[in-house]
Scaffold this motif. Structure first.
Motif, PDB file in Angstrom:
ATOM      1  N   PRO A  60      48.172  44.078   1.011  1.00 31.61           N
ATOM      2  CA  PRO A  60      46.884  43.914   0.943  1.00 31.61           C
ATOM      3  C   PRO A  60      46.398  42.688  -0.041  1.00 31.61           C
ATOM      4  N   ARG A  61      45.579  41.905   0.395  1.00 35.72           N
ATOM      5  CA  ARG A  61      45.291  40.676  -0.513  1.00 35.72           C
ATOM      6  C   ARG A  61      44.884  41.154  -2.022  1.00 35.72           C
ATOM      7  N   HIS A  62      45.486  40.416  -2.788  1.00 31.45           N
ATOM      8  CA  HIS A  62      45.517  40.850  -4.170  1.00 31.45           C
ATOM      9  C   HIS A  62      45.892  42.085  -4.642  1.00 31.45           C
ATOM     10  N   GLY A  63      46.773  42.656  -3.852  1.00 30.43           N
ATOM     11  CA  GLY A  63      47.495  43.835  -4.015  1.00 30.43           C
ATOM     12  C   GLY A  63      48.410  43.791  -5.507  1.00 30.43           C
ATOM     13  N   THR A  64      48.172  44.694  -6.364  1.00 24.45           N
ATOM     14  CA  THR A  64      48.996  44.766  -7.653  1.00 24.45           C
ATOM     15  C   THR A  64      49.993  45.516  -7.344  1.00 24.45           C
ATOM     16  N   VAL A  65      51.312  44.751  -7.641  1.00 21.27           N
ATOM     17  CA  VAL A  65      52.653  45.447  -7.553  1.00 21.27           C
ATOM     18  C   VAL A  65      52.757  46.193  -8.825  1.00 21.27           C
ATOM     19  N   ASN A  66      52.490  47.421  -9.031  1.00 16.26           N
ATOM     20  CA  ASN A  66      52.377  48.057 -10.330  1.00 16.26           C
ATOM     21  C   ASN A  66      53.709  48.498 -10.512  1.00 16.26           C
ATOM     22  N   ARG A  67      54.689  49.034  -9.845  1.00 13.76           N
ATOM     23  CA  ARG A  67      55.923  49.334 -10.025  1.00 13.76           C
ATOM     24  C   ARG A  67      56.899  49.025  -9.136  1.00 13.76           C
ATOM     25  N   ILE A  68      58.123  48.564  -9.288  1.00 12.40           N
ATOM     26  CA  ILE A  68      59.169  48.312  -8.406  1.00 12.40           C
ATOM     27  C   ILE A  68      60.374  49.350  -8.993  1.00 12.40           C
ATOM     28  N   GLU A  69      60.397  50.062  -7.726  1.00  6.79           N
ATOM     29  CA  GLU A  69      61.758  51.135  -7.870  1.00  6.79           C
ATOM     30  C   GLU A  69      62.811  50.565  -7.352  1.00  6.79           C
ATOM     31  N   LEU A  70      64.017  50.660  -8.119  1.00  7.86           N
ATOM     32  CA  LEU A  70      65.173  50.145  -7.331  1.00  7.86           C
ATOM     33  C   LEU A  70      66.006  51.457  -6.989  1.00  7.86           C
TER      34      LEU A  70
END
Length: 998
Positions: free
Chosen positions: A614-624
């Motif tokens: 989404p526009r301006h979506g905040t990538v709050n966490r990345i899980e590897l």
């Protein structure tokens, strides 16, 4: 003054927005699709239990009240932790609405004067700081909190005030600010005459101006004052102020309203808080945000005219967050203003003195109308009660309502949880209490940095902790030397517009220790930066990875005041995740909707943003993924632009393609935005998602989601970690929680894949594999008298099983490596659902001897099911006492069993004597004494052997620690002496028994 009837106000509002009618619905019809059938029947795991592990260190409170006739009874509403009650003046607090509320954010609370069993709670705080949680309407209890029901206004967003009619508990007025993140029409003043079944929209101005405060004239409940405020948060700014804002008055209960002037600021007006005193209801106080004229106002004629009292900066700082005023109910000259400090004037506002409280940032105050010395105050550290006018106050270390941004977990034993608590400091707590702490606080530790963190460390060596603070501050704390030093990448005053900064650091700017190289630490602004020498030097290893949009980098705030703490710094990197598998591979997500990857240590970057981002979506966490180096998950939210949909993405090919795992129709509701997603480190595709309103689990890699709330209160899940077989979560309002032993979920996921999960009503038992159980735990731990304790982890092996269908009986047994039953539960629980039995690692057939490390099994049988259910597990040595050998444990067990056997023989002989009639027993003891065995020796021997058994086998306690390891030489000497004594006593008593023919 201009008198505006409601009809005219609504007509005026319709020129600014679509408007609403006077009648407001209680419950909005749901437009969300029905949730899919769960992948796994929740009854198979609903008996699992979360543990609250602390800290007991209060979080933000912006709503308090009490009961006048019960001078030690008070309530508070946490901004993320629900509703709490004390009946002992704040010494202990108890949550009273956890099972009912669907959100933990509370903004207002009021007790009906005419019936104190009736309490109304308005959700969503109007002190709309950067981490504010949205409310979900009004709740009501009619039995003092035993049960609750929803009472409407689901889209009111944030409720700043709530007043119950003094004579009719079904008549209530609500000040609804509305959605803090966007325009909506469910805002303004609402009125109900039927306890919330229906609501009237009594005062509506437009879809961006809501009500933040209400005050009622105690002489006439038809007279009310309402503070109206245009307020809205965006990711890059805070809007406070509008032309329609100001102070309004009604004299007919809300049918018509007048906007007050007569000396109050006109035109552009921001936040307005209002209060009046029962001692003189014509004296009305108002804190008004405006320029010029920002400050405290007073009217002595019911709002006809106003005088400016003061613009003392101690009272007017950060109007959007504070600007609270409370009139004393018994003295018209006494007024309180709440800001960073807690201030009182005894001379009608001419001067103010600061009253010390345990924490700053003060938001609410309730004063007992029968005695002004009795009050409760709410601040960013919790709720504090005074019984003496503020000379002393109750503490805040009895409220487990910490608002935590993050959670890190180390690999110690017990492992520790680390995080940063809003409006306090970073903190670390153990997953469970050690054996010999008197109080839980002994286990707490600082974790560097300040309230925002985040905390970063090497889980194998947490002797060095990294953490941050706003403005790009980054600490490195060497715990072995106790040296903590700022190692800032770019020391720069952050008070200017973000566009003017060389590095744009967010409020919670990421700090990450590389999992494959702990000497490498990353710190993110709009660039990714790296140090490999403890912060002495930094290198920037990426270009600006954000959208770098100039209009989103202006000085935050306005149109009246700016407010720039770092919360509104936008176009920044928000999540950084170095690979768990390959050095030099780093994933980066931004707060404005971009995702990048480098696979060559920052030399080159590729944008891999999902097409559906989404526009301006905040990538709050990345899980590897711990299982696949090409797999990653993104937790994305956009709630700060009033888009509450859940967003989770997965890639299996380093971002070349993405799959959406949440769209509002596959289990996570369409208004539950997601803050974190984690993959189980044992079972691939078993996922955990933390949302604003609780936790969810997916057993099929995100195809379907279902709730994993169990006993966890409704509270925002800010972060989560899978570690040591547990799931640890950081909440925004209820401190840290741990879900112990994820084995049932892992084995249900495996059963779903293999098709072996039982279904239907046929009787069955699902037995889960117990995890390893460690020796060395004392239970319960040593402690002082203190009921403010974290939930304990039972000492021993956790045996989980789920009953399907109807069973009349169930036998659960534990067997040692040789197949001998060492403990059993012949009447184990048989109700449908998951059950836990705790085996204390003792041999119940041999004096309760502690079992040595080794292989064991749990077995379940029932006449209603075919065959035997059996799972093997291990008892392992004490992780903290590695000097104890297997031979030591075996010797302890052997000696304990021998002492228990001797004690059993003594007890059997005593029982044989006790079975004789009195004359026979006396005759036997006379003969025994003649043979040199005194009458009391048998009883003394029994007592001495019991003491020795405890010495060899104790679980711990007040006077002695737990017995672990090889028996001591002194213990063995005592054993030999008692056994020799027993031989002598037994020979004499048995001879006496034979002599009498017994």
């Amino acid at each position: 003054m201009r008198a505006l009837p409601v009809a005219l106000l609504l007509a005026l509002a319709s020129t600014l927005s679509s408007g609403t009618g006077v009648q407001g619905q209680t419950r909005a019809p749901s437009t969300a699709p029905p949730a899919p059938a769960p992948a796994v029947d929740p009854a198979l795991f609903d008996g699992m239990t979360w543990r609250m592990v602390g800290p007991f260190r209060g979080g933000r409170v912006t709503a308090v009240t009490g009961i006048a006739e019960q001078p030690h009874t008070f309530f508070f509403g946490s901004t993320g932790g629900g509703v709490w009650k004390t009946d002992d003046a704040g010494h202990h607090w108890t949550p009273i609405a956890d099972e009912a509320l669907t959100t933990g954010a509370v903004g207002a609370i009021d007790v009906a004067d005419s019936d104190p069993r009736v309490i109304y709670v308005g959700t969503g705080s109007t002190s709309i700081r950067g981490n504010i949680s949205i409310g979900r309407g009004v709740w009501r209890t009619r039995d003092g909190g035993e049960s609750w029901s929803f009472a409407g206004l689901p889209h009111s967003g944030a409720i700043g005030s709530l007043i119950v009619h003094p004579d009719d508990p079904d008549r209530v007025w609500v000040a609804a600010l509305g959605n803090p993140f966007g325009r909506n029409e469910e805002r303004g003043v609402y009125r109900t005459r039927d306890g919330g079944e229906t609501w009237e929209h009594a005062l509506f101005l437009n879809d961006s101006t809501g009500a933040v405060s209400l005050a009622m004239d105690p002489r006439d409940p038809q007279v009310l004052y309402a503070g109206m405020w245009r307020a809205e948060r965006k990711p890059w700014t805070l809007i406070s102020g509008g032309m329609e804002g100001g102070l309004y008055k009604t004299t007919d209960g809300g049918d018509s309203w007048t906007k007050l002037a007569g000396g109050l600021p006109e035109g552009l007006v921001g936040k307005v808080k209002v209060s009046l005193s029962r001692a003189n209801p014509d004296r009305v106080w108002a804190m008004v945000e405006a320029e010029p004229g920002n400050g405290l106002y007073r009217s002595d004629d019911g709002g006809e005219s106003w005088s400016f009292v003061t613009n003392d900066s101690r009272l007017t700082n950060r109007a959007f967050y504070y600007h609270h005023v409370i009139a004393d109910p018994n003295d018209a000259d006494v007024v309180y203003v709440l800001n960073v400090g807690f201030y009182r004037s005894d001379d009608g506002g001419e001067s103010f003195e600061r009253i010390p409280v345990h924490h700053g940032d003060v938001h609410d105050l309730w004063i007992n109308p029968d005695d002004s010395d009795l009050f409760v105050v709410g601040d960013d550290g919790g709720a504090e009660v005074s019984l003496n006018g503020g000379r002393t106050l109750s503490g805040v270390y009895n409220q487990p309502t910490a608002e935590l941004y993050d959670v890190q977990v180390d690999n110690g034993y017990p492992y520790r949880l680390y995080g940063s608590q809003q409006d306090n400091s970073t903190i670390s707590v153990p997953a469970f209490r050690s054996n010999n702490n008197l109080r839980p606080q002994e286990g707490w530790s600082y974790a560097a940095g300040c309230e925002v963190g985040p905390v970063a460390l090497d889980p194998d060596d947490p002797s060095v902790i990294w953490s941050g603070c706003y403005g790009g501050v980054i600490n490195r704390w060497d715990r072995t030397t106790d040296v903590r030093r700022n190692m800032n990448l770019h020391p720069e005053n952050q008070s200017r517009a973000p566009s003017e900064l060389e590095h744009r650091f967010q409020w919670v700017a990421p700090i990450v220790v590389d999992p494959l190289d702990p000497q490498t630490v990353y710190h993110a602004s709009q660039y990714l930066n790296r140090t490999r020498d403890g912060g002495h030097s930094w290198e920037t290893i990426s270009p600006d990875l954000t959208t770098d949009t100039p209009e989103h980098q202006r000085l935050p705030g306005g149109p009246i005041h700016s407010d720039h703490t770092g919360v509104e710094v936008f176009n920044t990197i928000f999540a950084v995740a170095p690979s768990l598998h390959t050095r030099g591979t780093i994933w980066v997500g931004t707060d404005d909707g971009r995702v990048h990857l480098t696979r060559d240590d920052g030399a080159n970057w590729s944008e891999i943003t999902p097409p559906e981002m989404p526009r301006h979506g905040t990538v709050n966490r990345i899980e590897l993924s711990p299982h696949d180096p090409a797999r990653a998950y993104l937790a994305v939210h956009r709630y700060r632009e009033a888009d509450f949909r859940p967003w989770i993405f997965r890639t299996d090919d380093y971002g070349a393609t993405w799959t959406s795992l949440a769209d509002g129709s596959n289990g996570i509701p369409d208004d539950h935005w997601v803050r974190v997603v984690r993959e189980d480190d044992v079972r691939p595709g078993l996922l955990y998602a933390g949302t604003e309103f609780g936790l969810f689990v997916s057993f099929d890699d995100g195809a379907r989601w279902q709730r994993l709330r169990l006993n966890l209160p409704a509270t925002p899940i800010m972060d989560a970690k899978v570690a040591h077989g547990d799931l640890a979560v950081a909440t925004q309002g209820r401190s840290f929680w741990v879900l112990d032993d994820l084995t049932p979920l892992r084995e249900l996921a495996a059963g779903l894949e293999s098709g072996t999960i039982p279904s239907g009503d046929e009787p069955d038992v699902v037995l889960f594999t117990p995890r390893d159980a460690a020796r060395g735990r004392a239970f319960p731990p040593l402690q002082e008298m203190d009921i403010n304790l974290p939930d304990p982890l039972p000492a021993g092996a956790l045996l989980h099983y789920t009953v399907v269908g109807a069973l009349d009986s169930l036998l659960v047994e534990v067997l040692d490596g040789a197949g001998r039953v060492v403990s059993s539960w012949p009447s184990a629980p048989t109700a449908p659902g998951l059950h836990r039995i705790v085996w204390g690692l003792r041999d119940s057939d041999r004096g309760g001897a502690k079992m040595p490390p080794g292989e064991y099994a749990v077995r379940v049988t029932s006449p209603a099911i075919e065959g035997v259910r059996e799972r093997r597990f291990r008892v392992v040595p004490d992780p903290l006492n590695t000097a104890i050998t297997q031979a030591d444990y075996d010797a302890q067990y052997r000696v304990t069993v021998e002492v228990a056997a001797t004690l059993g023989e003594v007890q059997a002989l005593q029982a044989r004597l006790d079975s004789l009639d009195a004359a026979e027993r006396d005759a036997v003891m006379v003969r025994a004494e003649q043979a040199g065995v005194e009458a009391e020796r048998l009883a003394l021997l029994r007592s001495d052997l019991s003491t020795l058994l405890s010495y060899f086998n104790s679980g711990g306690g007040y006077g002695a620690g737990a017995a672990e390891g090889a028996p001591t030489a002194s213990g063995l000497r005592r054993k030999a002496a008692l056994e020799a004594e027993w031989a002598s006593v037994r020979e004499g008593v048995e001879a006496a028994l034979r002599g009498g023919g017994a």
